[in-house]
Design an enzyme around this catalytic site. Structure first.
Site, PDB file in Angstrom:
ATOM      1  N   ILE A   1       0.731  -1.283   0.153  1.00 43.14           N
ATOM      2  CA  ILE A   1      -0.065  -0.113  -0.124  1.00 43.14           C
ATOM      3  C   ILE A   1       0.861   1.256  -0.001  1.00 43.14           C
ATOM      4  O   ILE A   1       1.849   1.111   0.497  1.00 43.14           O
ATOM      5  CB  ILE A   1      -1.063   0.096   1.294  1.00 43.14           C
ATOM      6  CG1 ILE A   1      -2.067   1.236   1.039  1.00 43.14           C
ATOM      7  CG2 ILE A   1      -0.225  -0.182   2.452  1.00 43.14           C
ATOM      8  CD1 ILE A   1      -3.009   1.066   2.019  1.00 43.14           C
ATOM      9  N   CYS A   2       0.294   2.283  -0.580  1.00 35.56           N
ATOM     10  CA  CYS A   2       0.964   3.565  -0.563  1.00 35.56           C
ATOM     11  C   CYS A   2       2.266   3.680  -1.295  1.00 35.56           C
ATOM     12  O   CYS A   2       2.339   3.503  -2.596  1.00 35.56           O
ATOM     13  CB  CYS A   2       1.028   4.224   0.921  1.00 35.56           C
ATOM     14  SG  CYS A   2       1.438   6.024   0.992  1.00 35.56           S
ATOM     15  N   ALA A   3       3.491   4.025  -0.847  1.00 35.88           N
ATOM     16  CA  ALA A   3       4.467   3.784  -1.512  1.00 35.88           C
ATOM     17  C   ALA A   3       5.162   2.629  -1.519  1.00 35.88           C
ATOM     18  O   ALA A   3       6.067   2.236  -2.457  1.00 35.88           O
ATOM     19  CB  ALA A   3       5.639   4.778  -0.961  1.00 35.88           C
TER      20      ALA A   3
ATOM     21  N   PHE B   1       0.836   5.378  -4.140  1.00 36.36           N
ATOM     22  CA  PHE B   1       0.796   7.081  -3.897  1.00 36.36           C
ATOM     23  C   PHE B   1       1.429   7.632  -5.061  1.00 36.36           C
ATOM     24  O   PHE B   1       2.468   7.300  -5.515  1.00 36.36           O
ATOM     25  CB  PHE B   1       1.456   7.330  -2.543  1.00 36.36           C
ATOM     26  CG  PHE B   1       0.923   8.363  -2.082  1.00 36.36           C
ATOM     27  CD1 PHE B   1      -0.207   8.474  -1.300  1.00 36.36           C
ATOM     28  CD2 PHE B   1       1.845   9.657  -1.800  1.00 36.36           C
ATOM     29  CE1 PHE B   1      -0.769   9.652  -0.824  1.00 36.36           C
ATOM     30  CE2 PHE B   1       1.327  10.973  -1.490  1.00 36.36           C
ATOM     31  CZ  PHE B   1       0.129  10.966  -1.014  1.00 36.36           C
TER      32      PHE B   1
ATOM     33  N   SER C   1      -2.475  -0.854  -3.166  1.00 37.78           N
ATOM     34  CA  SER C   1      -3.672  -0.003  -2.843  1.00 37.78           C
ATOM     35  C   SER C   1      -2.977   1.362  -2.766  1.00 37.78           C
ATOM     36  O   SER C   1      -1.531   1.461  -2.274  1.00 37.78           O
ATOM     37  CB  SER C   1      -4.242  -0.348  -1.493  1.00 37.78           C
ATOM     38  OG  SER C   1      -5.112   0.445  -1.067  1.00 37.78           O
TER      39      SER C   1
END
Length: 189
Positions: free
Chosen positions: A102-104, A124, A152
């Site tokens: 998720i994210c980075a 991200f 995500s």
């Protein structure tokens, strides 16, 4: 027997993502283990301290069903430089076991060629430059799945992503029961 999930926690990890993932998956009766380099407290991205359940040497030789990486810019950079994380990810990918990020953190998968240019993913948006690569299959969506890889977009999608992974690892019924107990904005009272 409950499925076993690993969540690596390295300095600078995004605590909201990690804790929401761990919490939601545990509510679904999965065995979730956070893992780090040592038993020392880990300073997360918002300056909170956390202690992992295991250290990497305790994971060797044990069987897990999935690995999920929380983001955070510094945490992601630390994941990218960690040989234990690299070896685990390569092993999980070879065995077609679930990998979540998720994210980075999807950039960790890009660095280790688990996500190649032909594989769709999300992350991200401003973190994409962490890995020099063609980003032609980057999708600015909340969750993107391709075979055993699930990504995500960021902290705001943490509950959604955790519930998505829970359903994949258990059942729709389990996910719905856990979701009811969270009283998320879209939950019916």
């Amino acid at each position: 027997m409950a499925k076993k999930i690993l969540v690596p926690l390295l300095p600078g990890f995004e605590e909201m993502e990690a804790i929401i993932l761990i919490d939601v998956l545990r509510r679904g009766q999965l065995e979730v283990f956070s893992v780090s380099n040592s038993r020392e407290p880990i300073l997360a991205s918002r300056n909170t301290l956390h202690i992992a359940d295991l250290i990497f040497s305790e994971v060797e030789g044990k069987v897990f069903d999935a690995i999920v990486l929380p983001g955070g810019l510094t945490g992601t950079k630390n994941l990218m430089e960690n040989e234990s994380v690299k070896n685990l990810l390569i092993q999980f990918h070879r065995q077609k076991k679930m990998i979540g990020a998720i994210c980075a953190a999807p950039n960790v998968l890009r660095k280790f060629d688990i996500i190649r240019d032909d594989i769709p993913f999300t992350a991200f948006p401003t973190s994409i430059s962490l890995v020099e690569s063609n980003k032609s299959n980057y999708l600015e969506e909340r969750i993107v799945s391709y075979e055993n890889i699930h990504t995500s977009i960021g902290p705001g999608s943490a509950f959604e992503f955790a519930l998505y992974l829970l359903e994949k690892l258990t059942s729709e019924e389990t996910m719905i029961e856990v979701k009811k107990g969270l009283y998320l904005p879209d939950s019916k009272l």
